[in-house]
Design a protein around this motif. Structure first.
Motif, PDB file in Angstrom:
ATOM      1  N   GLN A 146       0.889  -1.661   0.255  1.00 26.40           N
ATOM      2  CA  GLN A 146      -0.253  -0.420   0.039  1.00 26.40           C
ATOM      3  C   GLN A 146       0.461   1.410  -0.210  1.00 26.40           C
ATOM      4  OE1 GLN A 146      -2.280   0.321   3.250  1.00 26.40           O
ATOM      5  NE2 GLN A 146      -4.252   1.876   2.551  1.00 26.40           N
ATOM      6  N   ALA A 147       1.970   0.892   0.840  1.00 25.25           N
ATOM      7  CA  ALA A 147       2.523   2.132   0.616  1.00 25.25           C
ATOM      8  C   ALA A 147       3.126   2.590  -0.700  1.00 25.25           C
ATOM      9  CB  ALA A 147       3.689   2.280   2.088  1.00 25.25           C
ATOM     10  N   VAL A 148       4.195   1.350  -1.256  1.00 19.84           N
ATOM     11  CA  VAL A 148       5.080   1.411  -2.675  1.00 19.84           C
ATOM     12  C   VAL A 148       3.429   2.464  -3.776  1.00 19.84           C
ATOM     13  CG1 VAL A 148       6.033   0.630  -4.520  1.00 19.84           C
ATOM     14  CG2 VAL A 148       6.628   0.366  -1.861  1.00 19.84           C
ATOM     15  N   ALA A 149       2.378   1.583  -3.777  1.00 19.71           N
ATOM     16  CA  ALA A 149       1.558   1.702  -4.396  1.00 19.71           C
ATOM     17  C   ALA A 149       1.497   3.736  -4.086  1.00 19.71           C
ATOM     18  CB  ALA A 149       0.040   1.096  -4.426  1.00 19.71           C
ATOM     19  N   LYS A 150       1.166   3.817  -3.386  1.00 20.08           N
ATOM     20  CA  LYS A 150       0.924   5.299  -2.449  1.00 20.08           C
ATOM     21  C   LYS A 150       1.878   6.330  -3.123  1.00 20.08           C
ATOM     22  CE  LYS A 150      -0.604   8.388   1.036  1.00 20.08           C
ATOM     23  NZ  LYS A 150      -0.451   8.658   2.493  1.00 20.08           N
ATOM     24  N   GLN A 151       3.098   5.729  -3.269  1.00 15.42           N
ATOM     25  CA  GLN A 151       3.846   6.647  -3.829  1.00 15.42           C
ATOM     26  C   GLN A 151       4.374   7.072  -5.326  1.00 15.42           C
ATOM     27  OE1 GLN A 151       7.350   4.570  -1.084  1.00 15.42           O
ATOM     28  NE2 GLN A 151       7.458   6.905  -0.032  1.00 15.42           N
ATOM     29  N   ALA A 152       3.993   5.766  -5.639  1.00 14.44           N
ATOM     30  CA  ALA A 152       4.342   5.741  -7.055  1.00 14.44           C
ATOM     31  C   ALA A 152       3.303   5.976  -8.065  1.00 14.44           C
ATOM     32  CB  ALA A 152       4.208   4.514  -7.802  1.00 14.44           C
ATOM     33  N   GLY A 153       1.878   6.843  -6.996  1.00 14.26           N
ATOM     34  CA  GLY A 153       0.744   7.340  -7.587  1.00 14.26           C
ATOM     35  C   GLY A 153       0.028   6.064  -7.884  1.00 14.26           C
ATOM     36  N   THR A 154       0.151   4.634  -7.860  1.00 23.67           N
ATOM     37  CA  THR A 154      -1.323   3.989  -8.806  1.00 23.67           C
ATOM     38  C   THR A 154      -1.666   2.982  -7.390  1.00 23.67           C
ATOM     39  OG1 THR A 154      -0.808   2.070 -10.100  1.00 23.67           O
ATOM     40  CG2 THR A 154       0.965   2.785  -7.903  1.00 23.67           C
ATOM     41  N   SER A 155      -2.352   1.888  -7.486  1.00 22.01           N
ATOM     42  CA  SER A 155      -2.988   1.567  -7.236  1.00 22.01           C
ATOM     43  C   SER A 155      -3.084   0.187  -6.676  1.00 22.01           C
ATOM     44  CB  SER A 155      -4.553   1.098  -7.496  1.00 22.01           C
ATOM     45  OG  SER A 155      -5.936   0.524  -6.387  1.00 22.01           O
ATOM     46  N   THR A 156      -2.801  -0.260  -5.241  1.00 16.23           N
ATOM     47  CA  THR A 156      -2.780  -1.784  -5.411  1.00 16.23           C
ATOM     48  C   THR A 156      -3.172  -3.103  -5.700  1.00 16.23           C
ATOM     49  OG1 THR A 156      -4.819  -2.252  -2.923  1.00 16.23           O
ATOM     50  CG2 THR A 156      -1.964  -1.130  -2.196  1.00 16.23           C
ATOM     51  N   ALA A 157      -5.022  -2.510  -6.830  1.00 17.19           N
ATOM     52  CA  ALA A 157      -5.275  -3.406  -7.490  1.00 17.19           C
ATOM     53  C   ALA A 157      -4.681  -3.645  -8.440  1.00 17.19           C
ATOM     54  CB  ALA A 157      -6.618  -2.453  -7.973  1.00 17.19           C
ATOM     55  N   HIS A 158      -3.800  -2.623  -8.826  1.00 16.23           N
ATOM     56  CA  HIS A 158      -2.957  -2.503 -10.484  1.00 16.23           C
ATOM     57  C   HIS A 158      -1.354  -4.156  -9.677  1.00 16.23           C
ATOM     58  CE1 HIS A 158      -4.318   0.977 -11.701  1.00 16.23           C
ATOM     59  NE2 HIS A 158      -4.777   0.191 -12.267  1.00 16.23           N
ATOM     60  N   ALA A 159      -1.261  -4.540  -8.775  1.00 12.60           N
ATOM     61  CA  ALA A 159      -0.372  -5.339  -8.580  1.00 12.60           C
ATOM     62  C   ALA A 159      -1.082  -6.655  -8.712  1.00 12.60           C
ATOM     63  CB  ALA A 159       0.290  -5.558  -6.949  1.00 12.60           C
ATOM     64  N   THR A 160       0.273  -7.973  -9.285  1.00 10.87           N
ATOM     65  CA  THR A 160      -0.324  -9.108  -9.520  1.00 10.87           C
ATOM     66  C   THR A 160       0.465  -9.680  -8.673  1.00 10.87           C
ATOM     67  OG1 THR A 160       0.491  -8.380 -11.577  1.00 10.87           O
ATOM     68  CG2 THR A 160       0.532 -10.417 -11.476  1.00 10.87           C
ATOM     69  N   VAL A 161      -0.220 -11.854  -8.414  1.00 13.33           N
ATOM     70  CA  VAL A 161       0.470 -12.364  -7.732  1.00 13.33           C
ATOM     71  C   VAL A 161       0.269 -13.082  -7.750  1.00 13.33           C
ATOM     72  CG1 VAL A 161      -0.855 -13.986  -6.433  1.00 13.33           C
ATOM     73  CG2 VAL A 161      -1.474 -11.922  -6.049  1.00 13.33           C
ATOM     74  N   ILE A 162       1.827 -13.259  -8.114  1.00 12.93           N
ATOM     75  CA  ILE A 162       2.751 -14.370  -8.309  1.00 12.93           C
ATOM     76  C   ILE A 162       1.900 -15.600  -8.487  1.00 12.93           C
ATOM     77  CG2 ILE A 162       5.621 -14.872  -9.609  1.00 12.93           C
ATOM     78  CD1 ILE A 162       3.779 -12.030 -10.353  1.00 12.93           C
ATOM     79  N   HIS A 163       2.506 -15.355  -6.316  1.00 13.54           N
ATOM     80  CA  HIS A 163       2.207 -17.797  -5.581  1.00 13.54           C
ATOM     81  C   HIS A 163       1.706 -16.831  -4.787  1.00 13.54           C
ATOM     82  CE1 HIS A 163       4.336 -19.370  -9.160  1.00 13.54           C
ATOM     83  NE2 HIS A 163       5.491 -18.945  -8.696  1.00 13.54           N
ATOM     84  N   ARG A 164       0.857 -17.741  -4.760  1.00 11.50           N
ATOM     85  CA  ARG A 164       0.458 -17.454  -2.961  1.00 11.50           C
ATOM     86  C   ARG A 164       0.927 -18.564  -2.280  1.00 11.50           C
ATOM     87  NH1 ARG A 164      -4.344 -14.315  -2.252  1.00 11.50           N
ATOM     88  NH2 ARG A 164      -4.600 -13.463  -4.519  1.00 11.50           N
ATOM     89  N   ARG A 165       1.338 -18.964  -2.248  1.00 13.45           N
ATOM     90  CA  ARG A 165       2.293 -21.021  -1.470  1.00 13.45           C
ATOM     91  C   ARG A 165       3.061 -20.945  -2.400  1.00 13.45           C
ATOM     92  NH1 ARG A 165      -0.919 -25.900  -3.625  1.00 13.45           N
ATOM     93  NH2 ARG A 165      -0.576 -25.543  -5.777  1.00 13.45           N
ATOM     94  N   PRO A 166       4.457 -20.847  -0.944  1.00 12.68           N
ATOM     95  CA  PRO A 166       4.239 -21.277   0.109  1.00 12.68           C
ATOM     96  C   PRO A 166       4.750 -20.119   0.822  1.00 12.68           C
ATOM     97  CG  PRO A 166       6.285 -22.077  -0.877  1.00 12.68           C
ATOM     98  CD  PRO A 166       5.485 -21.614  -1.879  1.00 12.68           C
TER      99      PRO A 166
END
Length: 234
Positions: free
Chosen positions: A47-67
């Motif tokens: 969230q902090a990085v997205a705010k600094q970059a002027g974008t949204s956390t919704a634009h993040a991509t999940v590469i893996h959820r596990r482990p």
């Protein structure tokens, strides 16, 4: 005579100690602050990085959820349209391990760096991060998550962080890769384990997808049948 010899030895000792301390202080000044890239601090959350970059956390991509949860957020700092501001970085990818920023990859625009030598870029980066270190023989080639081989031209590091200047193996473009050392190993291990789990479960996943597609196709045919049967005339 004995006193003169002792004073001489004491003087030499003071000179030696002063030289050692001066050398230590000088070496310390050769290393800059490696805990951040521009305004982005290693260890920050998504969230902090997205705010600094002027974008949204919704634009993040999940590469893996596990482990472990591995996420990536892309940022393109170059302004849209015409601008008088020069921005050599084409793309920055932030990688997060369980929500913590551990890796930053800044890819330079090949047109904005056209004509620059490796030495020019190393000199510019050293102005921020201190004296560059030549990589050892075994560190000269890096293998990214994609498997592509890339040449490491220079490194800047301290006990906690490391930055590598990398040149693409297929061209003259450069990128700067920064990592938080304590999370680099766990993240790489998590990626390997996630790949192993994906490969292991691939047959079951493919079978489930095929069954779902077959079910959807059957439902579509049945819907068409119910619509066409009442109006069919031989």
């Amino acid at each position: 005579m004995h006193g003169s010899a002792q004073r001489y030895r004491d003087h030499n000792m003071r000179v030696t100690v002063a030289f050692f301390l001066f050398g230590t202080m000088s070496a310390a000044t050769l290393t800059g602050d490696l805990s951040a890239y521009r305004k982005f601090q290693f260890g920050s959350d998504l969230q902090a990085v997205a705010k600094q970059a002027g974008t949204s956390t919704a634009h993040a991509t999940v590469i893996h959820r596990r482990p472990a949860l591995i996420e990536e957020l892309e940022w393109r700092p170059q302004p849209l349209g015409w601008s008088s501001k020069t921005e050599p970085v084409q793309q920055v990818v932030f990688s997060f391990y369980n929500g913590e920023l551990f890796r930053i990859v800044a890819t330079y625009d090949r047109y904005e760096t056209e004509g620059l030598t490796s030495g020019d870029i190393i000199e510019a980066i050293s102005a921020t991060y201190g004296m560059a270190v030549k990589p050892t023989v075994q560190d000269k080639v890096s293998k990214e998550f994609s498997g592509d081989k890339e040449e490491i031209l220079a490194q800047w590091q301290d006990p906690l962080y490391r930055f590598d200047l990398v040149r693409f193996s297929y061209g003259t473009s450069f990128k700067l890769i920064g990592v938080m050392k304590k999370l680099e190993g766990p993240a790489q291990a998590a990626n390997l384990e996630a790949t192993r789990l994906d490969d292991q479960e691939a047959p079951q996943r493919d079978a489930a997808r095929a069954a779902s597609e077959e079910q959807a196709a059957g439902a579509k045919l049945e819907k068409a049948r119910l619509a066409n049967k009442p109006k069919f005339r031989p």
